[in-house]
Motif scaffolding. Structure first.
Motif, PDB file in Angstrom:
ATOM      1  N   PRO A  22      29.677 107.256 -31.333  1.00  0.00           N
ATOM      2  CA  PRO A  22      28.351 107.310 -30.715  1.00  0.00           C
ATOM      3  C   PRO A  22      27.372 108.090 -31.595  1.00  0.00           C
ATOM      4  O   PRO A  22      27.777 108.971 -32.350  1.00  0.00           O
ATOM      5  N   ALA A  23      26.108 107.740 -31.499  1.00  0.00           N
ATOM      6  CA  ALA A  23      25.085 108.428 -32.295  1.00  0.00           C
ATOM      7  C   ALA A  23      25.109 109.935 -32.033  1.00  0.00           C
ATOM      8  O   ALA A  23      24.818 110.721 -32.924  1.00  0.00           O
ATOM      9  N   SER A  24      25.496 110.330 -30.830  1.00  0.00           N
ATOM     10  CA  SER A  24      25.546 111.757 -30.497  1.00  0.00           C
ATOM     11  C   SER A  24      26.545 112.516 -31.368  1.00  0.00           C
ATOM     12  O   SER A  24      26.430 113.733 -31.524  1.00  0.00           O
ATOM     13  N   ALA A  25      27.498 111.809 -31.968  1.00  0.00           N
ATOM     14  CA  ALA A  25      28.470 112.466 -32.857  1.00  0.00           C
ATOM     15  C   ALA A  25      27.777 113.095 -34.055  1.00  0.00           C
ATOM     16  O   ALA A  25      28.275 114.044 -34.648  1.00  0.00           O
ATOM     17  N   PHE A  26      26.614 112.580 -34.405  1.00  0.00           N
ATOM     18  CA  PHE A  26      25.860 113.131 -35.527  1.00  0.00           C
ATOM     19  C   PHE A  26      25.016 114.330 -35.082  1.00  0.00           C
ATOM     20  O   PHE A  26      24.421 114.999 -35.908  1.00  0.00           O
ATOM     21  N   GLY A  27      24.991 114.602 -33.788  1.00  0.00           N
ATOM     22  CA  GLY A  27      24.171 115.684 -33.253  1.00  0.00           C
ATOM     23  C   GLY A  27      24.556 117.068 -33.738  1.00  0.00           C
ATOM     24  O   GLY A  27      23.727 117.963 -33.781  1.00  0.00           O
ATOM     25  N   GLY A  28      25.805 117.257 -34.149  1.00  0.00           N
ATOM     26  CA  GLY A  28      26.237 118.556 -34.629  1.00  0.00           C
ATOM     27  C   GLY A  28      25.863 118.822 -36.079  1.00  0.00           C
ATOM     28  O   GLY A  28      26.046 119.923 -36.579  1.00  0.00           O
ATOM     29  N   VAL A  29      25.317 117.819 -36.742  1.00  0.00           N
ATOM     30  CA  VAL A  29      24.904 117.968 -38.138  1.00  0.00           C
ATOM     31  C   VAL A  29      23.525 118.628 -38.168  1.00  0.00           C
ATOM     32  O   VAL A  29      22.644 118.272 -37.389  1.00  0.00           O
ATOM     33  N   PRO A  30      23.306 119.597 -39.036  1.00  0.00           N
ATOM     34  CA  PRO A  30      22.000 120.283 -39.075  1.00  0.00           C
ATOM     35  C   PRO A  30      20.848 119.311 -39.344  1.00  0.00           C
ATOM     36  O   PRO A  30      21.011 118.328 -40.067  1.00  0.00           O
ATOM     37  N   LYS A  31      19.698 119.608 -38.753  1.00  0.00           N
ATOM     38  CA  LYS A  31      18.515 118.764 -38.974  1.00  0.00           C
ATOM     39  C   LYS A  31      18.040 118.844 -40.417  1.00  0.00           C
ATOM     40  O   LYS A  31      17.431 117.924 -40.925  1.00  0.00           O
ATOM     41  N   GLU A  32      18.294 119.963 -41.046  1.00  0.00           N
ATOM     42  CA  GLU A  32      17.967 120.137 -42.463  1.00  0.00           C
ATOM     43  C   GLU A  32      19.280 120.166 -43.231  1.00  0.00           C
ATOM     44  O   GLU A  32      20.033 121.134 -43.127  1.00  0.00           O
ATOM     45  N   ALA A  33      19.560 119.114 -43.955  1.00  0.00           N
ATOM     46  CA  ALA A  33      20.785 119.069 -44.754  1.00  0.00           C
ATOM     47  C   ALA A  33      20.554 119.831 -46.060  1.00  0.00           C
ATOM     48  O   ALA A  33      19.422 120.145 -46.427  1.00  0.00           O
ATOM     49  N   ALA A  34      21.610 120.086 -46.785  1.00  0.00           N
ATOM     50  CA  ALA A  34      21.544 120.849 -48.035  1.00  0.00           C
ATOM     51  C   ALA A  34      21.126 119.952 -49.197  1.00  0.00           C
ATOM     52  O   ALA A  34      21.723 119.981 -50.271  1.00  0.00           O
ATOM     53  N   THR A  35      20.070 119.169 -48.992  1.00  0.00           N
ATOM     54  CA  THR A  35      19.667 118.195 -50.004  1.00  0.00           C
ATOM     55  C   THR A  35      19.192 118.843 -51.300  1.00  0.00           C
ATOM     56  O   THR A  35      19.382 118.268 -52.369  1.00  0.00           O
ATOM     57  N   ASP A  36      18.586 120.022 -51.215  1.00  0.00           N
ATOM     58  CA  ASP A  36      18.193 120.721 -52.454  1.00  0.00           C
ATOM     59  C   ASP A  36      19.433 121.015 -53.294  1.00  0.00           C
ATOM     60  O   ASP A  36      19.444 120.779 -54.499  1.00  0.00           O
ATOM     61  N   GLN A  37      20.465 121.514 -52.655  1.00  0.00           N
ATOM     62  CA  GLN A  37      21.709 121.836 -53.357  1.00  0.00           C
ATOM     63  C   GLN A  37      22.327 120.574 -53.969  1.00  0.00           C
ATOM     64  O   GLN A  37      22.785 120.593 -55.111  1.00  0.00           O
ATOM     65  N   TRP A  38      22.331 119.480 -53.231  1.00  0.00           N
ATOM     66  CA  TRP A  38      22.904 118.229 -53.736  1.00  0.00           C
ATOM     67  C   TRP A  38      22.179 117.768 -54.994  1.00  0.00           C
ATOM     68  O   TRP A  38      22.799 117.425 -55.998  1.00  0.00           O
TER      69      TRP A  38
END
Length: 188
Positions: free
Chosen positions: A61-77
């Motif tokens: 379910p889409a809610s499974a992604f709810g525990g992922v931070p709204k701001e991902a570590a994209t700068d680090q990547w």
């Protein structure tokens, strides 16, 4: 092949002939010069710690992604890619589960595509901004022939969504991705 291609490009660039060798286009030369890059596969499989979706109609379910931070570590990547000399990042915007990492508005014939990030989250935009900040180009990967959410597998629809509706949604989503995130170095 790479050396033959490079030799032909060098000969043409020097004002000579390629001597019967294939002559690369300007876009092909630009792509070759990009050299090495990185791929970011941050998707539903990341959130549920699995290998991803493996069959039509079987998806978390889409809610499974709810525990992922709204701001991902994209700068680090993106900094990591730049640190090894990478010149581009390919972001997996939608993989086989069908989960969209941007706020898609796609709909077709009563089918509203609502398997995507929560309101106010746009991981594709975050990666685009992080790429720009470190001076690497961005490309996007989008799985067209498989989508567990829409029950489409190998370009065959087996659920409530028709193949025509799915193709319409795919075109809308590609237009969103290709039109909203700046110049793309690669479309995969």
């Amino acid at each position: 092949m790479h050396l033959v291609f490079a030799a032909a490009a060098a000969a043409v660039a020097a004002g000579g002939s390629a001597g019967g060798l294939p002559v690369p286009t300007a876009d092909q030369l630009m792509y070759q010069r990009m050299g090495v890059g990185g791929m970011i596969s941050f998707n539903m499989a990341t959130a549920v710690a699995s290998e991803g979706c493996t069959a039509p109609g079987v998806y978390p379910p889409a809610s499974a992604f709810g525990g992922v931070p709204k701001e991902a570590a994209t700068d680090q990547w993106c900094e990591a890619v730049a640190s090894f000399g990478g010149r581009y990042v390919i972001m997996v915007a939608k993989h086989e589960c069908g989960f969209a990492l941007w706020p898609t508005k796609a709909a077709s014939g009563g089918f509203v595509y609502n398997y995507s990030v929560p309101e106010g989250v746009d991981y594709v935009q975050q990666v685009a901004e992080s790429c720009a900040a470190v001076g690497v180009k961005m490309g996007l990967y989008y799985s067209t022939n498989r989508n567990s959410y829409a029950s489409v597998w190998d370009n065959r629809a087996s659920g409530a969504v028709t193949l025509a509706q799915y193709k319409d949604v795919v075109l809308q989503q590609l237009a969103e991705l290709w039109g909203n995130y700046g110049d793309l170095a690669e479309i995969w």
